[in-house]
Write a protein that holds these residues in place. Structure first.
Motif: not given
Length: 67
Positions: A12, A14-17, A32-33
């Motif tokens: 994961f 940010d908002i990507g998986k 980046q998260h």
């Protein structure tokens, strides 16, 4: 950058998986998260680069990193 040599799971960023199965080279940027869930045990290497490696630290304007 990670070099995962064994295992599988989900990356994961940010908002990507992103599902992955080793061998794989996932990349990330500072601030980046990130999270990883694993389906199997993971083995690999973490590789970190300093901005100087890319000549960014002293050439931010030229490479559009002038924030």
């Amino acid at each position: 950058m990670l070099f995962l040599t064994e295992g599988s799971g989900t990356w994961f960023a940010d908002i990507g998986k992103f599902d992955f199965k080793a061998p794989v080279l996932p990349f990330a940027t500072p601030l980046q998260h990130l999270a990883i869930t694993r389906e199997q045990p993971l083995k690999g290497y973490a590789i970190r680069f300093h901005g100087d490696f890319y000549c960014i630290e002293y050439h931010k304007v030229e490479v559009a990193c002038n924030w």
